[in-house]
Write a protein that holds these residues in place. Structure first.
Motif, PDB file in Angstrom:
ATOM      1  N   VAL A  22       2.258   1.959  -3.382  1.00 36.64           N
ATOM      2  CA  VAL A  22       1.251   2.546  -4.271  1.00 36.64           C
ATOM      3  C   VAL A  22       1.081   4.030  -3.968  1.00 36.64           C
ATOM      4  O   VAL A  22       1.002   4.873  -4.865  1.00 36.64           O
ATOM      5  CB  VAL A  22      -0.092   1.801  -4.120  1.00 36.64           C
ATOM      6  CG1 VAL A  22      -1.227   2.582  -4.751  1.00 36.64           C
ATOM      7  CG2 VAL A  22       0.002   0.427  -4.768  1.00 36.64           C
ATOM      8  N   GLU A  45     -11.258   8.574  -9.220  1.00 28.10           N
ATOM      9  CA  GLU A  45     -11.190   7.931 -10.530  1.00 28.10           C
ATOM     10  C   GLU A  45     -11.913   8.834 -11.512  1.00 28.10           C
ATOM     11  O   GLU A  45     -13.140   8.942 -11.483  1.00 28.10           O
ATOM     12  CB  GLU A  45     -11.831   6.541 -10.485  1.00 28.10           C
ATOM     13  CG  GLU A  45     -11.566   5.742 -11.752  1.00 28.10           C
ATOM     14  CD  GLU A  45     -12.077   4.316 -11.670  1.00 28.10           C
ATOM     15  OE1 GLU A  45     -13.106   4.104 -10.992  1.00 28.10           O
ATOM     16  OE2 GLU A  45     -11.461   3.426 -12.264  1.00 28.10           O
ATOM     17  N   TYR A 102      -5.924  -6.235  -5.385  1.00 28.65           N
ATOM     18  CA  TYR A 102      -5.884  -4.848  -5.839  1.00 28.65           C
ATOM     19  C   TYR A 102      -6.975  -3.963  -5.215  1.00 28.65           C
ATOM     20  O   TYR A 102      -6.685  -2.857  -4.732  1.00 28.65           O
ATOM     21  CB  TYR A 102      -5.968  -4.805  -7.374  1.00 28.65           C
ATOM     22  CG  TYR A 102      -6.030  -3.415  -7.950  1.00 28.65           C
ATOM     23  CD1 TYR A 102      -7.241  -2.829  -8.278  1.00 28.65           C
ATOM     24  CD2 TYR A 102      -4.869  -2.692  -8.159  1.00 28.65           C
ATOM     25  CE1 TYR A 102      -7.300  -1.554  -8.804  1.00 28.65           C
ATOM     26  CE2 TYR A 102      -4.919  -1.408  -8.688  1.00 28.65           C
ATOM     27  CZ  TYR A 102      -6.139  -0.850  -9.005  1.00 28.65           C
ATOM     28  OH  TYR A 102      -6.190   0.418  -9.517  1.00 28.65           O
ATOM     29  N   TYR A 144      -6.734   7.616 -12.460  1.00 26.79           N
ATOM     30  CA  TYR A 144      -6.903   8.271 -11.164  1.00 26.79           C
ATOM     31  C   TYR A 144      -6.143   9.581 -11.104  1.00 26.79           C
ATOM     32  O   TYR A 144      -5.113   9.746 -11.741  1.00 26.79           O
ATOM     33  CB  TYR A 144      -6.341   7.394 -10.034  1.00 26.79           C
ATOM     34  CG  TYR A 144      -6.972   6.043  -9.891  1.00 26.79           C
ATOM     35  CD1 TYR A 144      -6.403   4.925 -10.496  1.00 26.79           C
ATOM     36  CD2 TYR A 144      -8.116   5.864  -9.110  1.00 26.79           C
ATOM     37  CE1 TYR A 144      -6.959   3.672 -10.345  1.00 26.79           C
ATOM     38  CE2 TYR A 144      -8.667   4.603  -8.950  1.00 26.79           C
ATOM     39  CZ  TYR A 144      -8.094   3.518  -9.575  1.00 26.79           C
ATOM     40  OH  TYR A 144      -8.636   2.279  -9.422  1.00 26.79           O
ATOM     41  N   ILE A 166      -6.164  -0.486  -3.072  1.00 27.88           N
ATOM     42  CA  ILE A 166      -6.655   0.843  -3.456  1.00 27.88           C
ATOM     43  C   ILE A 166      -7.508   1.443  -2.347  1.00 27.88           C
ATOM     44  O   ILE A 166      -7.423   2.634  -2.050  1.00 27.88           O
ATOM     45  CB  ILE A 166      -7.450   0.753  -4.774  1.00 27.88           C
ATOM     46  CG1 ILE A 166      -6.494   0.638  -5.950  1.00 27.88           C
ATOM     47  CG2 ILE A 166      -8.356   1.947  -4.961  1.00 27.88           C
ATOM     48  CD1 ILE A 166      -5.714   1.905  -6.237  1.00 27.88           C
ATOM     49  N   ARG A 184      -4.590   2.675 -14.239  1.00 29.95           N
ATOM     50  CA  ARG A 184      -4.595   1.455 -13.444  1.00 29.95           C
ATOM     51  C   ARG A 184      -3.626   0.436 -14.016  1.00 29.95           C
ATOM     52  O   ARG A 184      -2.923  -0.262 -13.283  1.00 29.95           O
ATOM     53  CB  ARG A 184      -6.013   0.881 -13.393  1.00 29.95           C
ATOM     54  CG  ARG A 184      -6.122  -0.340 -12.495  1.00 29.95           C
ATOM     55  CD  ARG A 184      -7.538  -0.824 -12.360  1.00 29.95           C
ATOM     56  NE  ARG A 184      -7.976  -1.541 -13.555  1.00 29.95           N
ATOM     57  CZ  ARG A 184      -9.163  -2.129 -13.653  1.00 29.95           C
ATOM     58  NH1 ARG A 184     -10.018  -2.067 -12.655  1.00 29.95           N
ATOM     59  NH2 ARG A 184      -9.504  -2.753 -14.751  1.00 29.95           N
ATOM     60  N   THR A 244       0.831  -1.201   0.000  1.00 26.52           N
ATOM     61  CA  THR A 244       0.000   0.000   0.000  1.00 26.52           C
ATOM     62  C   THR A 244       0.865   1.249   0.000  1.00 26.52           C
ATOM     63  O   THR A 244       0.604   2.201  -0.744  1.00 26.52           O
ATOM     64  CB  THR A 244      -0.928   0.007   1.236  1.00 26.52           C
ATOM     65  OG1 THR A 244      -1.632  -1.227   1.300  1.00 26.52           O
ATOM     66  CG2 THR A 244      -1.917   1.152   1.169  1.00 26.52           C
ATOM     67  N   ARG A 274     -13.271   3.833  -6.538  1.00 26.57           N
ATOM     68  CA  ARG A 274     -12.442   2.615  -6.602  1.00 26.57           C
ATOM     69  C   ARG A 274     -11.547   2.685  -7.826  1.00 26.57           C
ATOM     70  O   ARG A 274     -12.036   2.933  -8.893  1.00 26.57           O
ATOM     71  CB  ARG A 274     -13.331   1.378  -6.667  1.00 26.57           C
ATOM     72  CG  ARG A 274     -13.930   1.047  -5.328  1.00 26.57           C
ATOM     73  CD  ARG A 274     -12.845   0.529  -4.362  1.00 26.57           C
ATOM     74  NE  ARG A 274     -13.330   0.495  -2.999  1.00 26.57           N
ATOM     75  CZ  ARG A 274     -13.184   1.506  -2.156  1.00 26.57           C
ATOM     76  NH1 ARG A 274     -12.554   2.583  -2.523  1.00 26.57           N
ATOM     77  NH2 ARG A 274     -13.644   1.441  -0.929  1.00 26.57           N
TER      78      ARG A 274
END
Lengths: 337, 252
Positions: B46, B98, B77, B106, B81, B62, B43, B252
């Motif tokens: 990311v 998004e 995934y 995003y 996110i 993505r 995480t 999401r």
């Protein structure tokens, strides 16, 4: 011949005195005039299309009826269109014109109050701090367009004002250089701890000893300087003849004084302000070090020498008997360079 | 349904273009096989990827995220996110949005409401913001779509000529039609049947999220010395968009 026949026929067919047109679809249109006329129509259509495309801004302006005029012109032309080729051009013009029409319709969108980009630009320029030049001559004509200059920070000023319209995420940048995420090494901590007590201890002492130390230090420094002064004076009086070390330090009247002299002289030698050497008779001599020599002396090898003297020997020496071997009862080191 | 991918390179390359969202049960099973520390680590990676990409305000796809960062953890995934979004909100005060549900792109925006007035602190502002405001403002006031000539002419009056190099902005045409478009502030779309070729400007997806129409209208009112309400339809539109952005929406 053919022509003349057509001339006779023409008035019957369409009644127009200006030009000739072939009947719908049936004739091939080999006639020169007919071809010419069609060429003319096509050319006019192309002109109209160009007009619409090149003068967009003008035609869009709500103050003109130019688009309507173009359409009316096209209507007239279309009356004489007989063939597919011209009709295609007419269709093309229609596409361009309706596009423009749609745009004009969208201009009516802002109901209540119109929005004029030109006026907007003017207001913005004022906001950004435009300095309009005081120009009596060119004022009315170029109102706002080329007059005046924008200050350097014009766009910054605007940006600051409009920042609050944006919910931009602030950019993330790494800090320059790295840092350890771990706690600092223990070594550092102990040093700090050690320093603290000594500092405190020192703080207690100064009030008591400070005065004494000062007097001690001051006295010594003063004496050393005084001795240096004497040494330099003797040397200047007679630069060529060496100064006997014993003659210099021995005080005939006081042993204590002699010891003090030796003590102070040793500082001079330690600091490289004076030097000791053996003369031709192997007797120690002392001389001040010249300004330029001081640096050179620092690179030469260091020697240590212990001189000791006792009251007895001092007495003997006073009696003009110099001996090479002198023992000093107190522990004073003489550093010789 | 996506099979569990192996760690071979070529398979990954093929799969990220066909990445399908794992199901809830798949995510559950994936989480069971990993330690909490591993999930946290992924995480964090990311999050860092997003923060660095955000420096240039380029949206994150993505597919790139999965290929370069998520990799073997792609089966969880959605969970990653979700956690990243929560961290952005709680730690950074940012919102992960998004902007393109179809292409799964995003951006990060500020979760905090913009201040009412300019900051009292004299901090330097990015001059590009002013330029962007002009284009977005004119486009909005003209109903959301505007022919490029209108924009170029307006800028010209502000001493910004698209054909010349500008002191502050350099190659203006490139900045407006490429950089701002790439950042999704603007859309620069070709108009059919135009000869020579013409384009029109619209608000981009990022602008829709980041820019407050109400605040723009407010400033317009100040400049023109009239009430924002005098532009009835625009005022209505501005009110509608600000209320929709205030309502929270998890992406999401």
């Amino acid at each position: 011949m053919r022509k003349s026949r057509r001339n006779e026929e023409a008035p019957r067919q369409n009644g127009s005195a200006d030009f000739e047109a072939s009947p719908v679809g049936l004739q091939d249109g080999h006639d020169d005039n007919d071809t010419g006329r069609r060429r003319e129509i096509r050319s006019k259509y192309r002109d109209l299309i160009n007009t619409v495309q090149q003068n967009r801004e003008d035609m869009l302006s709500p103050s003109t009826d130019k688009l309507t005029e173009v359409l009316e012109e096209a209507n007239k032309l279309f009356k004489d269109v007989r063939r597919a080729r011209e009709a295609a051009l007419d269709a093309q013009l229609l596409v361009v014109a309706t596009d423009l029409g749609k745009e004009k319709a969208s201009q009516l969108f802002s109901e209540g109050s119109a929005f004029d980009p030109t006026a907007f630009a003017e207001h913005l320029l004022s906001f950004m701090g435009l300095n309009r030049l005081e120009d009596g001559d060119g004022g009315p004509q170029n109102a706002g367009a080329a007059d005046g200059y924008l200050p350097r920070d014009a766009w910054h000023r605007l940006s600051r004002r409009v920042e609050c319209c944006f919910r931009t995420a602030p950019s993330f940048h790494y800090m320059m250089g790295s840092f350890h995420a771990e706690p600092p090494a223990p070594k550092q901590r102990t040093e700090r701890q050690r320093k603290a007590p000594s500092k405190e201890a020192k703080r207690i002492m100064p009030t008591q000893l400070k005065k004494m130390e000062e007097s001690h230090q001051e006295a010594t420094e003063k004496e050393v300087e005084r001795i240096l002064g004497y040494l330099k004076t003797y040397h200047q009086d007679d630069p060529t003849s060496p100064i006997s070390y014993y003659e210099f330090v021995v005080d005939p009247n006081s042993f204590a004084r002699t010891v003090e002299n030796i003590f102070h002289t040793s500082f001079l030698i330690r600091d490289g302000l004076a030097r000791m050497y053996l003369d031709s008779d192997k007797l120690p001599c002392i001389a001040p070090v010249e300004e330029g020599d001081i640096e050179a002396a620092s690179s030469s090898s260091r020697k240590q020498c212990i001189i000791s003297i006792s009251p007895k020997i001092w007495k003997v020496r006073y009696k003009a008997c110099f001996s090479f071997f002198i023992i000093l009862s107190s522990t004073i080191f003489l550093c010789q360079k | 349904m996506q099979r569990q991918p192996s760690s071979s390179g070529t398979q990954e390359d093929n799969e990220d273009s066909m990445f399908t969202q794992p199901s809830t049960s798949q995510v559950q099973r994936g989480l069971e096989k990993l330690t909490p520390a591993q999930v946290d680590q992924k995480t964090s990676e990311v999050i860092q990827y997003f923060l660095v990409k955000d420096q240039k305000k380029v949206p994150v796809r993505r597919a790139d995220l999965v290929k370069h960062v998520v990799k073997d953890y792609r089966n969880i995934y959605p969970e990653i996110i979700k956690r990243a979004a929560r961290t952005f909100e709680q730690v950074f005060g940012l919102k992960l949005v998004e902007i393109d549900p179809k292409n799964h792109t995003y951006i990060l925006i500020n979760n905090l409401e913009a201040a009412d007035k300019p900051s009292p602190v004299e901090c330097p502002a990015n001059p590009k913001l002013g330029l962007l405001f002009v284009i977005l403002g004119v486009t909005f006031m003209k109903g959301g779509v505007v022919r490029e000539n209108v924009i170029w002419n307006t800028l010209k009056k502000l001493r910004v000529d698209s054909g010349e190099k500008h002191d502050e902005f350099g190659d203006v045409k490139r900045l407006v039609t490429e950089e701002f478009v790439r950042q999704r502030y603007l859309e620069y779309v070709r108009i059919p049947h135009t000869e020579p070729m013409e384009h029109e400007f619209r608000w981009g997806q990022r602008a829709d999220m980041e820019v407050s129409k109400a605040k723009i209208l407010e400033f317009m009112g100040q400049l023109h010395e009239q009430e924002p309400q005098s532009w009835t339809q625009l005022y209505r539109e501005a009110q509608a968009s600000s209320s929709s952005s205030n309502s929270s929406s998890s992406q999401r």
